[in-house]
Design an enzyme around this catalytic site. Structure first.
Site, short mmCIF file in Angstrom:
data_model
loop_
_atom_site.label_atom_id
_atom_site.label_comp_id
_atom_site.label_asym_id
_atom_site.label_seq_id
_atom_site.Cartn_x
_atom_site.Cartn_y
_atom_site.Cartn_z
N HIS A 1 -5.37 4.53 6.50
CA HIS A 1 -4.76 5.47 5.55
C HIS A 1 -3.28 5.70 5.80
O HIS A 1 -2.73 6.71 5.38
CB HIS A 1 -5.52 6.80 5.50
CG HIS A 1 -6.95 6.62 5.09
ND1 HIS A 1 -7.31 6.08 3.87
CD2 HIS A 1 -8.11 6.87 5.74
CE1 HIS A 1 -8.63 6.02 3.80
NE2 HIS A 1 -9.14 6.48 4.92
N ASP B 1 0.85 -1.18 0.00
CA ASP B 1 0.00 0.00 0.00
C ASP B 1 0.89 1.24 0.00
O ASP B 1 1.96 1.25 0.60
CB ASP B 1 -0.94 0.03 1.21
CG ASP B 1 -1.94 1.17 1.09
OD1 ASP B 1 -2.81 1.10 0.19
OD2 ASP B 1 -1.83 2.15 1.84
N GLU C 1 1.00 5.65 0.18
CA GLU C 1 0.34 6.95 0.35
C GLU C 1 1.03 7.87 -0.65
O GLU C 1 2.22 7.72 -0.94
CB GLU C 1 0.49 7.47 1.78
CG GLU C 1 -0.07 6.54 2.85
CD GLU C 1 -1.52 6.08 2.61
OE1 GLU C 1 -2.30 6.89 2.07
OE2 GLU C 1 -1.85 4.93 2.94
N ASP D 1 -2.61 -0.24 6.12
CA ASP D 1 -3.51 -0.68 5.07
C ASP D 1 -2.99 -1.95 4.38
O ASP D 1 -3.77 -2.84 4.04
CB ASP D 1 -3.75 0.43 4.03
CG ASP D 1 -4.72 1.50 4.57
OD1 ASP D 1 -5.17 1.35 5.72
OD2 ASP D 1 -5.02 2.46 3.83
#
Ligand SMILES: [Zn+2]
Length: 468
Positions: free
Chosen positions: A145, A8, A10, A150
């Site tokens: 998040h 994952d 960001e 995640d």
């Protein structure tokens, strides 16, 4: 089961070519052994406030973090030889691929999307976002998040699946979801990663510069690949697969934009394999006159028409002959008088030929008033009526991140900024076209008149505008 890497990211935004990764989280799973790793990344760009709020990753936090290129060995070590598993895998894969490309590395991996996996295994469920998965499967969420938290949720989801499904069932579904679609031999494999899952038009080219085929779709990738899938094998698709050398596409804000661009491109470029929309030699329409005009209806060609302004136009035909044929068959079905409609040559007085056969109700000899004849004609034609343009001037239709600019049923083009709208208005008016009319008349209810100031919530200019 093959080794997996749950990943994952960001990021500072949603576009891999423009925005940057701010955090990476990867959990590898090899023969039952899980290993976690994550790092903040200095994006070398500023993170917008709303994304700071969403992820909790602030500009301050990443200021001293390593650059992406410094993390490449760590990242590749975890991704190579494993299936790339992510929630909405195209997003994370796109960012990783693009970031590695900037460093000169051509990265490719087998991807497994857990949204698609969830949809496949739980088809009765409507929602498949991460929060729904957490709730449905009782996953334990840390800090939502954030990258590692995640990635950990996806790994938990996977472990739940291995508990509830037989290994061969899971294996079969994963094989199906990770299978690379087949492509014609002459197309590069990179195409699979590049095709956008967005609405738009796509163009298939052979050896030369004119396209073989132009198509449109809500999802360009899905539609393009469907042309080459094994179960579609019409003669035309086969011929296409053999001739195709490259694929090009134009993303649009939505379906209407895609339809309009397709119609315009097919007409402009006349691709050899498009059957529909090809013939558009001209436009003719029937103009309804007054009750005491002779004849009561006449055929007019495009140059004499102003569709949108005139509100007495009926039907759009490719030729005058076609318009006449239609008028004649309506007249015959309704017992209208061919002479009053200008369809019978010869005598201008006395009963028409059809009246002698009792097929005309006798407007020619006064058995029916001209007003009644005109009224019945108007009713019979009503289903063909061309709508008059409901606005004073041009109007716009907002779709996704673009607006379509339309004036009196003519599509002027698409714009992504106010300046581009102005350019379109000044660039001259294309000819009225019946395919565009058909598309636009169905969505006129969603249009807004283009008045002094535009409500412009479209954000910054993105990419080149394809105005046709
Ligand atoms: Zn008659």
């Amino acid at each position: 089961m093959q080794a997996l890497a749950f990943i994952d990211l960001e990021t500072s935004g949603s576009t891999p070519t423009q925005d940057r990764i701010t955090e990476v989280g990867i959990i590898t799973l090899d023969a039952g052994r899980l290993q976690s790793w994550s790092s903040l990344v200095n994006p070398q760009t500023s993170i917008p406030p709303f994304i700071e709020n969403l992820t909790g990753i602030t500009n301050e936090m990443v200021a001293d973090a390593p650059l992406f290129e410094d993390l490449i060995p760590e990242i590749l070590d975890r991704l190579m030889g494993r299936i790339f598993v992510a929630h909405n895998a195209r997003f994370d894969y796109g960012f990783i691929k693009q970031s590695l490309k900037r460093a000169g590395i051509d990265f490719r991996a087998t991807t497994l999307c857990t949204v698609k996996l969830s949809r496949k295994l739980f088809p009765e469920e409507r929602k498949h976002n991460l929060d729904s998965l957490v709730q449905r499967h009782g996953l334990v969420a840390q800090t939502r998040h954030r990258a590692l938290a995640d990635a950990d949720l996806i790994a938990q989801f996977w472990l739940k699946l291995t508990d509830s499904f037989a290994p061969e069932v899971l294996e079969r579904v994963v094989t199906e979801l990770t299978a690379r679609p087949s492509l014609p031999t002459h197309l590069g494999i990179d195409l699979l990663d590049e095709l956008p899952e967005k609405p738009g038009v796509y163009l298939f080219y052979g050896e030369n510069d004119l396209p073989l085929y132009v198509g449109k779709s809500k999802n360009i990738r899905e539609r393009v690949l469907s042309h080459f899938s094994a179960d579609v094998r019409s003669a035309r698709e086969l011929s296409l697969s053999q001739q195709i050398r490259r694929v090009d596409w134009i993303e649009t804000g939505g379906e209407v934009g895609a339809l309009l661009r397709e119609a315009a491109l097919v007409k402009q470029l006349q691709p050899t394999l498009n059957r529909q929309l090809r013939l558009n030699r001209g436009v003719c329409s029937l103009v309804l006159g007054g009750a005491h005009e002779d004849p009561q209806a006449v055929v007019r060609s495009a140059q004499e028409l102003d569709p949108g302004r005139q509100d007495t136009l009926y039907g759009l035909f490719e030729s005058g002959a076609e318009a006449q044929r239609t008028l004649r068959s309506i007249a015959e079905a309704e017992g209208l008088c061919l002479r009053l409609l200008g369809l019978e040559r010869g005598r201008s007085e006395g009963p028409c030929f059809a009246h002698q056969l009792k097929r005309c109700r006798g407007a020619c000899v006064g058995d029916e008033s001209r007003e009644m004849h005109h009224l019945r004609l108007t009713l019979a034609l009503s289903r063909l009526k061309i709508r008059s343009w409901p606005f004073e001037g041009p109007a716009t239709l907002k779709e996704g991140d673009e607006v379509l600019v339309v004036d009196r049923w003519v599509y002027l083009g698409s714009a992504r900024s106010e300046g581009e709208v102005m350019d379109l208005l000044e660039s001259g008016r294309p000819q009225f076209d019946k395919d565009s009319y058909r598309i636009l008349s169905k969505v006129v209810g969603r249009m807004t008149p283009l008045t002094g100031s535009l409500d412009w919530p479209l954000g910054p200019l993105r990419g080149a505008v394809e105005s046709l």
